[in-house]
Structures are given as C-alpha cells and as structure tokens.
Design a protein around this motif. Structure first.
Motif, PDB file in Angstrom:
ATOM      1  N   ALA A  99      17.714   7.790  -4.676  1.00 58.07           N
ATOM      2  CA  ALA A  99      17.972   7.104  -3.411  1.00 58.07           C
ATOM      3  C   ALA A  99      16.785   7.286  -2.470  1.00 58.07           C
ATOM      4  O   ALA A  99      16.055   8.279  -2.524  1.00 58.07           O
ATOM      5  CB  ALA A  99      19.239   7.630  -2.764  1.00 58.07           C
ATOM      6  N   VAL A 128      20.269   3.917  -3.993  1.00 56.67           N
ATOM      7  CA  VAL A 128      20.563   3.241  -2.717  1.00 56.67           C
ATOM      8  C   VAL A 128      19.322   3.293  -1.834  1.00 56.67           C
ATOM      9  O   VAL A 128      18.598   4.290  -1.785  1.00 56.67           O
ATOM     10  CB  VAL A 128      21.768   3.900  -2.023  1.00 56.67           C
ATOM     11  N   LEU A 129      19.109   2.175  -1.094  1.00 62.35           N
ATOM     12  CA  LEU A 129      17.994   2.084  -0.147  1.00 62.35           C
ATOM     13  C   LEU A 129      18.567   1.927   1.256  1.00 62.35           C
ATOM     14  O   LEU A 129      19.302   0.972   1.531  1.00 62.35           O
ATOM     15  CB  LEU A 129      17.101   0.894  -0.484  1.00 62.35           C
ATOM     16  N   VAL A 130      18.220   2.867   2.141  1.00 61.10           N
ATOM     17  CA  VAL A 130      18.641   2.820   3.544  1.00 61.10           C
ATOM     18  C   VAL A 130      17.371   2.836   4.382  1.00 61.10           C
ATOM     19  O   VAL A 130      16.623   3.818   4.367  1.00 61.10           O
ATOM     20  CB  VAL A 130      19.562   3.994   3.914  1.00 61.10           C
ATOM     21  N   VAL A 131      17.147   1.742   5.115  1.00 58.96           N
ATOM     22  CA  VAL A 131      15.927   1.609   5.908  1.00 58.96           C
ATOM     23  C   VAL A 131      16.313   1.172   7.315  1.00 58.96           C
ATOM     24  O   VAL A 131      17.154   0.293   7.503  1.00 58.96           O
ATOM     25  CB  VAL A 131      14.962   0.583   5.280  1.00 58.96           C
ATOM     26  N   ASP A 177      20.619  -7.913   5.895  1.00 60.47           N
ATOM     27  CA  ASP A 177      19.495  -8.753   5.477  1.00 60.47           C
ATOM     28  C   ASP A 177      19.674 -10.135   6.099  1.00 60.47           C
ATOM     29  O   ASP A 177      20.437 -10.964   5.604  1.00 60.47           O
ATOM     30  CB  ASP A 177      19.440  -8.847   3.957  1.00 60.47           C
ATOM     31  N   VAL A 217      24.486  -5.702  -0.113  1.00 68.20           N
ATOM     32  CA  VAL A 217      23.354  -5.815   0.802  1.00 68.20           C
ATOM     33  C   VAL A 217      23.909  -5.957   2.213  1.00 68.20           C
ATOM     34  O   VAL A 217      24.699  -6.868   2.488  1.00 68.20           O
ATOM     35  CB  VAL A 217      22.448  -7.009   0.450  1.00 68.20           C
ATOM     36  N   CYS A 254      22.803   1.348  -6.046  1.00 68.24           N
ATOM     37  CA  CYS A 254      21.879   0.210  -5.964  1.00 68.24           C
ATOM     38  C   CYS A 254      22.201  -0.715  -4.783  1.00 68.24           C
ATOM     39  O   CYS A 254      21.882  -1.910  -4.838  1.00 68.24           O
ATOM     40  CB  CYS A 254      21.871  -0.586  -7.261  1.00 68.24           C
ATOM     41  N   SER A 255      22.810  -0.212  -3.749  1.00 69.77           N
ATOM     42  CA  SER A 255      23.061  -1.005  -2.540  1.00 69.77           C
ATOM     43  C   SER A 255      21.877  -0.879  -1.591  1.00 69.77           C
ATOM     44  O   SER A 255      21.065   0.048  -1.688  1.00 69.77           O
ATOM     45  CB  SER A 255      24.346  -0.553  -1.843  1.00 69.77           C
ATOM     46  N   THR A 256      21.792  -1.838  -0.656  1.00 71.38           N
ATOM     47  CA  THR A 256      20.702  -1.862   0.325  1.00 71.38           C
ATOM     48  C   THR A 256      21.310  -1.948   1.713  1.00 71.38           C
ATOM     49  O   THR A 256      22.097  -2.855   2.002  1.00 71.38           O
ATOM     50  CB  THR A 256      19.765  -3.050   0.084  1.00 71.38           C
ATOM     51  N   LEU A 277      20.103  -2.201   5.619  1.00 70.41           N
ATOM     52  CA  LEU A 277      18.967  -2.443   6.508  1.00 70.41           C
ATOM     53  C   LEU A 277      19.449  -2.421   7.948  1.00 70.41           C
ATOM     54  O   LEU A 277      20.097  -3.362   8.429  1.00 70.41           O
ATOM     55  CB  LEU A 277      18.316  -3.794   6.187  1.00 70.41           C
TER      56      LEU A 277
END
Length: 215
Positions: free
Chosen positions: A54, A75-78, A114, A111, A92-94, A96
């Motif tokens: 992650a 997981v990507l948390v930005v 986005d 997602v 594998c969730s995003t 943002l």
C-alpha cells in the motif's frame, strides 16, 4: 473485476518519508510506502492495519488513519484524507483526497475522488413515443398521397381486375377438345356388315329397319 497480482516483497521493511507518526500498536506490512510532503503530516493510530504494497501519500494537507482502520494490499491513498475508525478499504482501491466514514466498507478495486472520469448518461427513449414502422416511413416520404378506405364508394373501381381479364383471355385461347361421337344401333349394324358380310348379322337389318345407305 480484474485485480492485478501483487509482486512479492523482497524485504520485510517499509519506507517512511516526511512527518509520519505511527503508533506502536499499528501493523504495517512489508513494502508499504508512507510519505508526507513538506508542511503535511500523516498519523496512523493504534490498531490500524496497512496491507502489503500500500502507498499512503499526504499531499496538500494531512492524512489520518484512525484506530482500527484496515487498508488492504495495494491501496493508494493520495492527498488530504481521513480514514475513519474501523473502516475497511478493499485491495487495489484508490482514494484521492476523499474521506472514508467510520466503519465504512469500500469494495476492492474502488475509486474515490477521481474527477477526471465522468459517467456518460445515455438518454432513454420515451416509452410512450410511437416507433415509426415501414408504413409510417412511406406516408412521410409521400405526404401528398392520401389513403382511401377500401369500404368507401370512392374505392370501388368499375374497371375489371387485370388478373381476371388475363384469366378470361387464357381460357379463350385453349382449343376446344373434339367431342366423341355417340354411335347408335344403325352405325353398329353397318360396322357388323363391314366386318361380317356373310354372317347372320344381316338378318338384324330387317328388325332394326333399313340402314342409311339403303341396304
């Protein structure tokens, strides 16, 4: 939904960069990247779990992972986000710059935040609008032609049908079949005289009368 396979992690360590505060009771899996930009801060509370591979990146604000929150693998948390307590984010969730509510469950591969993706809405055809058929297309292409009902006096055509006239002419052209003549007793007697001139059939002429040839 297709989810990419995670690559194996060759090291048991995770990477930390910037102002990142991790509680000693939090679980951080190998291959995790925790990064906070200058002027930003990331906090991971007790009981939180961050899955393998992650990436959490605090950008233009603070990123907070509350107690008991679970962040799945890959997981990507930005951005500026707050993961609520006991929330669960699927693999594998995003995320943002979006907040996840307390005890909210995010399906894998989701997602959030986005704005570059817009949903294309296809207008639905009204159900009460009649659909033009072949007959309607003919009427539209020939607006000057009016249809007259078949049962009105105007629709009666005194001219005989072309098919009927053709049938009559065809019947007239067929040659008449020769009729088979019907033979009477006299013709039979003549035939017998011809076949048996010396026979007893001559005696029948007296009883039946003279023949047509006078014999």
């Amino acid at each position: 939904m297709y989810l990419p396979l995670l690559r194996p992690i060759g090291s048991a360590d995770f990477f930390v960069s910037g102002d990142v505060v991790i509680d000693e009771c939090a679980a951080i899996a190998p291959g995790v990247i925790l990064q906070a930009d200058a002027g930003c801060r990331m906090t991971i509370a007790a009981g939180a779990c961050v899955g393998m591979g992650a990436i959490l990146h605090a950008h233009k604000g603070n990123l907070e992972v509350a107690a008991g929150a679970i962040i799945g693998a890959g997981v990507l948390v930005v951005g500026t986000s707050k993961i609520g307590a006991n929330a669960c984010i699927g693999a594998c969730s995003t995320i943002l710059s979006s907040d996840i509510e307390q005890e909210q469950v995010v399906p894998a591969g989701s997602v959030f935040g986005d704005s570059s993706r817009h949903k294309v809405v296809t207008p639905e055809t009204p159900t009460d609008t009649p659909v033009a058929g072949p007959k309607d297309s003919v009427e539209q292409s020939n607006p000057d032609v009016s249809e007259t009902p078949a049962n009105t006096p105007e629709s009666t055509d005194p001219t005989p049908d072309a098919d009927a006239s053709d049938t009559t002419e065809a019947a007239a052209e067929v040659p008449a079949q020769p009729q088979t003549p019907t033979h009477g007793q006299r013709q039979l007697n003549r035939l017998m005289l011809t076949l048996f001139p010396h026979g007893q059939s001559l005696n029948r002429n007296v009883q039946n009368g003279p023949s047509t040839d006078g014999t």
